[in-house]
Motif scaffolding. Structure first.
Motif, PDB file in Angstrom:
ATOM      1  N   SER A 101      -3.415   6.395   0.899  1.00  9.10           N
ATOM      2  CA  SER A 101      -2.267   6.162   1.753  1.00  9.10           C
ATOM      3  C   SER A 101      -2.686   5.567   3.086  1.00  9.10           C
ATOM      4  N   THR A 102      -1.861   4.667   3.596  1.00  5.16           N
ATOM      5  CA  THR A 102      -2.099   4.025   4.887  1.00  5.16           C
ATOM      6  C   THR A 102      -0.866   4.204   5.760  1.00  5.16           C
ATOM      7  N   THR A 108       0.820  -1.227   0.000  1.00  3.60           N
ATOM      8  CA  THR A 108       0.000   0.000   0.000  1.00  3.60           C
ATOM      9  C   THR A 108       0.844   1.263   0.000  1.00  3.60           C
ATOM     10  N   GLN A 109       2.159   1.126   0.247  1.00  5.86           N
ATOM     11  CA  GLN A 109       3.016   2.304   0.207  1.00  5.86           C
ATOM     12  C   GLN A 109       3.412   2.673  -1.218  1.00  5.86           C
ATOM     13  N   PRO A 157       0.016   5.391  -3.251  1.00  6.02           N
ATOM     14  CA  PRO A 157      -0.896   5.885  -2.216  1.00  6.02           C
ATOM     15  C   PRO A 157      -2.024   6.775  -2.720  1.00  6.02           C
TER      16      PRO A 157
END
Length: 297
Positions: A198-199, A149-150, A153
């Protein structure tokens, strides 16, 4: 001739199949690592050549017990079997049936055979290893997802007319341009919608949790470990407490095997069977690999 690709199952996407494969592969990696550690933990001495120690420990891992006895044709054997329903006053089986994959079978009793158990609860290790492998797989794959997930984002939605302009902007951005130029028709304010995907990057915290989980699995197996990722140093009481748990885990398995050795040597006086916990690199009489705080005898 080129290899044919496996056909996809109806309703399953390639991404799902890849994730499923990685999940299963990660799980089996942890199962294999933990099982190999277990299979190498105990060193048997005095067993006849007709007894396969790998087979013995593998059966204790999966089934929790194995039968040791003398066969007139094959000599001393340690084989899997069934503990039948006849029990004594202490609820211990007194009749057994040994068998092998090649069809061999033999009926036995507590008068001519000894049951070797994995631990004092007489349970196999596989369920415990399976539980830790599942938990380690869960955190490992969660780290993978968090890293994924990076990569991307944000998602941008633009009109077809603005798409090429935005692609050129991103090329300059990826190229570390100090200034990004656009013509007067480039409208970043009203024609571009950005969805933020983004996480939080939590992989470092998950790695610490995985390390603690791995140490917990090592303690279960009776293998020495320390929490090296702690910022503060372990105080002496904490280190000794951890060593006591490791030693206790060793002894519940080692004592079950030693009890069997005593019974074997009593039933078969020509044998002198013993078992110890195997420590890598230990020479005869060298106790340098004992747990910290353990009395050296």
């Amino acid at each position: 001739m080129s290899r044919r690709r496996p056909r996809k199952k109806a309703g399953l996407t390639e991404t799902f199949l890849t994730s499923l494969e990685l999940n299963m592969r990660t799980y089996h990696v942890y199962i294999k690592r933990l099982k190999n550690y277990y299979l190498n933990m105990f060193e048997w001495k005095g067993l006849p050549d007709s007894v396969n120690t790998f087979y013995l420990e593998n059966q204790l891992f999966h089934r929790g017990y194995i039968l040791f006895y003398f066969d007139e044709r094959y000599g001393y054997l340690a084989l899997e079997g069934v503990l039948e329903s006849d029990v004594n006053l202490y609820n211990e089986p007194t009749k057994y049936r040994a068998f092998a994959p090649n069809g061999y079978e033999k009926k036995l009793t507590n008068k001519n055979a000894v049951v070797i158990y994995n631990d004092l609860s007489r349970e196999p290790m596989f369920q415990d290893v399976e539980m830790y492998a599942h938990r380690l797989t869960l955190v490992e794959r969660t780290i993978d997802v968090n890293l994924e997930t990076q990569k991307t984002p944000k998602v941008a939605r633009v009109s077809p007319e603005q798409r090429l302009s935005m692609m050129n902007v991103m090329k300059q951005y990826d190229g570390f341009e100090s200034m990004i130029w656009g013509d007067k028709h480039l409208d970043l304010k009203d024609s571009v919608e950005v969805l933020d995907l983004s996480t939080p990057f939590i992989a470092p915290e998950l790695m610490l949790y995985k390390h603690d989980l791995w140490n917990e699995a090592m303690t279960m197996l009776g293998i020495g470990n320390t929490n090296q990722d702690k910022k503060e140093r372990l105080v002496q009481a904490e280190a000794e407490g951890n060593n006591e748990q490791i030693q206790a885990s060793r002894e519940v398995m080692l004592n079950a095997r030693r009890m069997a050795c005593e019974q074997i040597n009593k039933m078969f006086p020509d044998l002198n069977v013993s078992v110890d916990f195997r420590l890598e690199g230990r020479d005869e009489g060298d106790d340098s690999n004992k747990l910290e705080g353990e009395d050296k005898k």
